[in-house]
Design an enzyme around this catalytic site. Structure first.
Site: not given
Length: 322
Positions: A170, A203
């Site tokens: 990420e 997310h």
């Protein structure tokens, strides 16, 4: 104007002009940068769903499959930056890897100082954890030095995902690759607050699984998604700040891993703690010390001035200066 020229001698961009000392980006640079970041974010999230399965996300089989796909996308992510650079005509002296925070200069401070700063912010939760832990300090040291303990950790797929793979991939995709594309367009400060939006939206895919496995009510899932977006956006801005100030990928990765381990501070539990005054005082002290040390601990002079990503802006920014 002379200072601006001296600050950013590395930015040699085809089609960029200077008028009265102002930086004029080539036409369409911002659109190309934003679309590149959006495509990269979609590729990362989309890779999680190339595997069809009726199993929940925490099942070891699902985790292993997703490891494969996100590692492939993350490994290919530098190609997005390379393609963006070739398409826009941006030319810099720092190498592509250096722009992405993969370099040796200032590496040791980049490993230690950002993590220390983050631990200061979590002084309250750390104090609470230490007071509630049944182990003594020496017991904790023995466990940390026990190879068997780490073998168990690395054999746990969820631990490996939360502490290693997710932080590394990420931060590589959403910070190391996106910030070099956003800084020339928006500048360091705006890029720090723009980059986390891609991270936060990415997310939202957790909502799909919560709805799919009916893990809560619709309103509860929606509120959870909003909270997660807000929290990840704020956290993303913090790690983007670390990346711009230090010019290193390692610091954000370690801080990400640490925050995944700690989780969101349990303030409600602290309010009911038997030693509430001590715990709440440590929460407050941690925030104050964090604000006090935020800029000194991330002083670019520790990491090589200017940091590579800061060479992508034509005018001096206080974020890039010591």
């Amino acid at each position: 104007m002379a200072e601006e020229e001296e600050f950013s001698p590395n930015l040699l961009t085809d089609g960029m002009e200077r008028s009265n000392g102002d930086f004029v980006p080539p036409d369409g640079l911002c659109w190309v940068s934003v679309l590149s970041c959006l495509l990269l974010a979609c590729s990362y999230v989309g890779s999680l769903y190339v595997w069809k399965s009726d199993l929940p996300r925490d099942h070891p089989t699902v985790i292993k499959r997703r490891f494969t796909s996100v590692l492939i996308v993350s490994g290919l992510s530098p190609l997005f930056v390379w393609a963006w650079r070739e398409f826009t005509g941006v030319r810099t002296v720092p190498s592509l890897l250096a722009l992405m925070g993969i370099r040796f200069e200032g590496l040791i401070p980049a490993i230690i100082l950002p993590l220390m700063l983050t631990m200061v912010l979590f002084l309250g939760p750390l104090t609470q954890l230490a007071m509630d832990c049944p182990w003594s300090f020496l017991d904790g040291i023995r466990v940390a030095l026990d190879p068997w303990f780490w073998m168990l950790c690395f054999s746990d797929m969820r631990w490996l995902r939360n502490q290693v793979v997710a932080p590394l991939t990420e931060e590589l995709v959403f910070r190391a690759c996106m910030l070099p594309m956003l800084v020339p367009c928006a500048g360091p400060l705006a890029a720090i607050f723009t980059c986390p939006l891609f991270f936060g939206v990415a997310h939202f895919h957790h909502v799909i699984e919560l709805l799919r496995f009916r893990q809560g009510t619709l309103s509860g899932i929606f509120l959870s998604a909003v909270f997660q977006f807000s929290y990840t956006a704020v956290f993303g801005a913090y790690t983007a700040f670390l990346f711009v100030r230090t010019g290193h990928l390692m610091g954000p990765v370690l801080c990400h891993s640490f925050c995944n381990y700690m989780g969101f501070p349990a303030v409600s539990t602290a309010m009911e703690h038997p030693h509430r005054f001590i715990v709440l005082s440590s929460y407050l002290m941690g925030v104050l010390l964090f604000l006090l040390f935020l800029f000194p601990f991330t002083d670019p002079s520790y990491y090589g001035l200017p940091t590579p990503v800061c060479t992508l802006t034509s005018s001096p920014s206080s974020l890039c200066l010591s």
